[in-house]
Design an enzyme around this catalytic site. Structure first.
Site, PDB file in Angstrom:
ATOM      1  CG  HIS A   1      34.168  -3.805   8.620  1.00 45.15           C
ATOM      2  ND1 HIS A   1      34.744  -2.463   8.395  1.00 45.15           N
ATOM      3  CD2 HIS A   1      33.167  -3.347   8.153  1.00 45.15           C
ATOM      4  CE1 HIS A   1      33.773  -2.264   7.546  1.00 45.15           C
ATOM      5  NE2 HIS A   1      32.692  -2.967   7.446  1.00 45.15           N
TER       6      HIS A   1
ATOM      7  CG  HIS B   1      30.318  -6.274  11.139  1.00 47.54           C
ATOM      8  ND1 HIS B   1      31.351  -6.851  10.686  1.00 47.54           N
ATOM      9  CD2 HIS B   1      30.289  -4.890   9.557  1.00 47.54           C
ATOM     10  CE1 HIS B   1      31.674  -7.416   9.066  1.00 47.54           C
ATOM     11  NE2 HIS B   1      30.569  -5.763   8.875  1.00 47.54           N
TER      12      HIS B   1
ATOM     13  CD  GLU C   1      26.369 -20.228 -15.592  1.00 47.29           C
ATOM     14  OE1 GLU C   1      25.714 -20.568 -15.221  1.00 47.29           O
ATOM     15  OE2 GLU C   1      26.510 -20.068 -14.194  1.00 47.29           O
TER      16      GLU C   1
ATOM     17  CG  HIS D   1      18.737 -18.411 -23.199  1.00 46.45           C
ATOM     18  ND1 HIS D   1      17.298 -18.429 -21.989  1.00 46.45           N
ATOM     19  CD2 HIS D   1      19.537 -19.373 -23.264  1.00 46.45           C
ATOM     20  CE1 HIS D   1      17.978 -19.596 -20.872  1.00 46.45           C
ATOM     21  NE2 HIS D   1      19.009 -20.196 -21.705  1.00 46.45           N
TER      22      HIS D   1
END
Length: 670
Positions: free
Chosen positions: A43, A274, A421, A483
């Site tokens: 890159h 890129h 999280e 859950h």
């Protein structure tokens, strides 16, 4: 774009002179271009575009010493846009990191080199974290900046006083983890965090506006950041912005407007630069455009000398710090914290704790057993910093005298991460990488899916991070299948270098915590129950039996015909099945298997279960247990998602019962 005549204006010996800085930046550009061209992949665009910004940072602001890369009070530099790794490797070589030789630059992306396609922590001195998955480095940097503030509050300015800088790209800012990280950093007022945004408006597919129209400046500002936009190719403007950011009482975003592939005659400003080598013709044109006459991998001696002078700037800072450190009354405690070593006192205290548990012998949810263990641990180990993703009362990760770590109290040791999280896990990686802190935090086991990219990186880097994951099975009951983490334990066990502990009772919980704390070469997950479990370890042992990975928790009375294996809450199920089989005259032993990763090869199970029918039971998918049960054994496990009902009804409904285990054992004996 500046013309080649402007580019080749005479340099001076002044590292702050714009013309000198431009030529120094070109050294980065052409090391990057040449390395990518030789590798035929990589890159080049980002290093070419951000070379001016990086030159300003490394020559005028960044506090570092190539002769002592791990100096504790160095500034941290994170390349969040890790695909542009040649930017960092070029800087390490130019500033004088001994291991970053020109030969390593030439071997970019080759097996055995320290110049991997994306920067890898632990392989390359000067690389602070493994990056490549976009946004992770930005969140790691937030964790590093938080660690710096916490240790500064504990040890003072004389020992801890440094900045954290990160270069992030458009892709980093699009990733969801960036929002979690930037909002957390703004809330905590991490003023020593400075993000240099490579604002080049290009992604792989093309212009950013193909997929995104976010006002990034407004987004950061709304989260409590200082923001400013500068021309990323104007070194004085960049320097002014960094200098101002260092004085701010907020974290800072500097939007550096750059041209990706700067200098490439036909590809600059396009996605063509890129992720691919420029090609020989474009490389030649870039040399012409920027007036670079040196051969590939050659840096003019005067230019290299200027870079080495820049690299030597930090020696005086490091020596001054060492002098302060020597006379600081807290230097011994600081050194212990930074070493990450634990004393024998922890084992002694946990040994006493286990004795008390056996004496009390009462059924307890292992999440609550974990809370009891943390009362002992957090009063013995001052380096632990806990937290929770808005589930403190469920995860039980705080302790009785825990002080919250927030913008007003950096000396606290408990962090309210909020419903973040992913950001939480990535920040913990940054804290662990910084050193001086042993981070742990909690959420529900099912939400390891939100944490997983960062868990994987902690395993890849081999760093000590502890993930406390509660509500670990259908045993959580009525909250239902959204859950209930049916497949999660198996998927985590599949991850290399991740220790997954699923303790069966309070004693195994304490042992799991000690092992996770002493495991310095990788992360740990401690999976804990919502429901109460009986104490299955009723006899005191001086040894940490969990350290074996699997051990006999309930022996047969005579010669065993059946071996039952289980982890966590299903050890109770296995022991009930043992009683049923014994009533039918079938001698049975039970193995607790709290941590597969600690089992010393498959022969360890063979030795424990030799000559018997082997049955495994776990309230999750059974994937992986076959390595222990063998062809003639069996597995009692889940084969579908869960349901919403009381836990005891779910175990019966899905057949995770002592009766089902005993029946399978009898059938296998026939």
């Amino acid at each position: 774009m500046t013309s080649k005549q402007d580019e080749k204006a005479p340099m001076t010996g002044d590292l702050t002179d714009p013309k000198t800085q431009r030529e120094m930046a070109n050294a980065i550009r052409f090391l990057s271009v040449d390395a990518v061209e030789k590798a035929k992949c990589g890159h080049p665009g980002m290093p070419m575009g951000m070379a001016d910004v990086a030159t300003v940072l490394f020559t005028r602001f960044l506090k570092f010493d190539p002769q002592n890369p791990d100096w504790a009070d160095r500034d941290r530099f994170v390349l969040s846009a890790g695909h542009g790794s040649m930017l960092l490797y070029s800087l390490l070589h130019l500033t004088g990191y001994e291991t970053m030789t020109m030969e390593q630059i030439k071997n970019f992306r080759q097996l055995g080199s320290i110049t991997a396609g994306h920067p890898e922590y632990g392989h390359t001195p000067g690389v602070e974290t493994t990056t490549g998955p976009l946004g992770q480095g930005l969140a790691n940097a937030a964790g590093m900046a938080l660690a710096e503030r916490h240790l500064n509050a504990r040890f003072g300015d004389g020992l801890v006083d440094h900045f954290t800088y990160t270069i992030a790209g458009d892709g980093c800012l699009m990733e969801g983890v960036s929002q979690e990280a930037l909002s957390m950093a703004g809330h905590l007022k991490l003023s020593k965090l400075i993000v240099l945004w490579d604002d080049n408006n290009i992604t792989i597919d093309g212009s950013v506006d193909l997929s995104d129209s976010t006002d990034q400046m407004a987004r950061f500002k709304a989260s409590g950041w200082d923001v400013v936009r500068v021309d990323g190719h104007d070194t004085e403007a960049v320097a002014g912005a960094i200098a101002a950011a260092r004085e701010s009482d907020k974290p800072s975003l500097i939007a550096c407007k750059t041209i990706i592939g700067y200098g490439a005659p036909t590809k600059a400003g396009t996605s063509a630069t890129h992720g691919a080598a420029l090609g020989a013709e474009e490389v030649a044109g870039t040399r012409e455009q920027l007036g670079w006459t040196s051969a590939p991998f050659e840096i003019p001696a005067d230019l290299l000398g200027l870079w080495r002078t820049a690299g030597a700037r930090g020696t005086a800072d490091r020596e001054a710090w060492e002098a302060r450190h020597k006379v600081d009354p807290q230097h011994a405690a600081f050194d212990i914290a930074m070493s990450g070593e634990l004393t024998s006192e922890l084992s002694a205290r946990l040994g006493d704790h286990k004795a008390r548990l056996i004496e009390d012998a009462k059924p307890t949810a292992t999440r609550k057993s974990s809370a009891a263990a943390l009362e002992v641990i957090n009063n013995a180990v001052m380096e632990t910093v806990g937290g929770s993703a808005d589930l403190t009362g469920s995860n039980n990760t705080d302790w009785s005298d825990a002080k919250v770590l927030d913008a007003d109290n950096y000396d606290g040791r408990f962090i309210h991460y909020g419903i973040r999280e992913h950001g939480m896990a990535a920040a913990m990686n940054g804290m662990a990488l910084h050193g001086g802190i042993i981070p742990y935090s909690g959420t529900f086991l099912v939400f390891t899916d939100y944490c997983r990219p960062s868990i994987r990186l902690s395993a890849l880097m081999g760093i000590r991070v502890i993930y406390v994951m509660t509500h670990d099975s259908i045993g959580l009951g009525e909250d239902g299948p959204t859950h209930q983490p049916v497949e999660h334990v198996a998927s985590l066990r599949a991850m290399p270098n991740l220790a997954v502990f699923r303790p069966a009772d309070a004693v195994e919980v304490a042992e799991s915590w000690e092992l996770a704390l002493r495991r310095t070469d990788g992360p740990s997950v401690i999976a804990l129950t919502r429901q109460n479990l009986p104490l299955v370890r009723t006899t005191q042992s001086e040894d940490n039996l969990t350290a074996q990975g699997a051990y006999e928790v309930s022996p047969a009375k005579g010669k065993a015909q059946v071996t039952l294996m289980a982890s966590g809450s299903e050890v109770e199920v296995a022991m009930d099945a043992q009683d049923l089989l014994l009533k039918d005259g079938i001698e049975t032993r039970v193995l607790s298997v709290p941590c597969w990763e600690l089992i010393d090869g498959e022969n360890a199970i063979n030795d424990l279960a030799d000559g018997t029918v082997r049955i495994a039971v776990e309230a999750g998918v059974g994937m992986g247990w076959e390595r222990f049960t063998g062809q003639n054994g069996g597995i009692v496990a889940m084969s579908s998602f869960g349901a919403s009902a009381p836990a005891k009804d779910l175990y019966k409904h899905f057949g995770i019962t002592a009766e089902a285990v005993a029946k399978m054992a009898k059938n296998k004996l026939k």
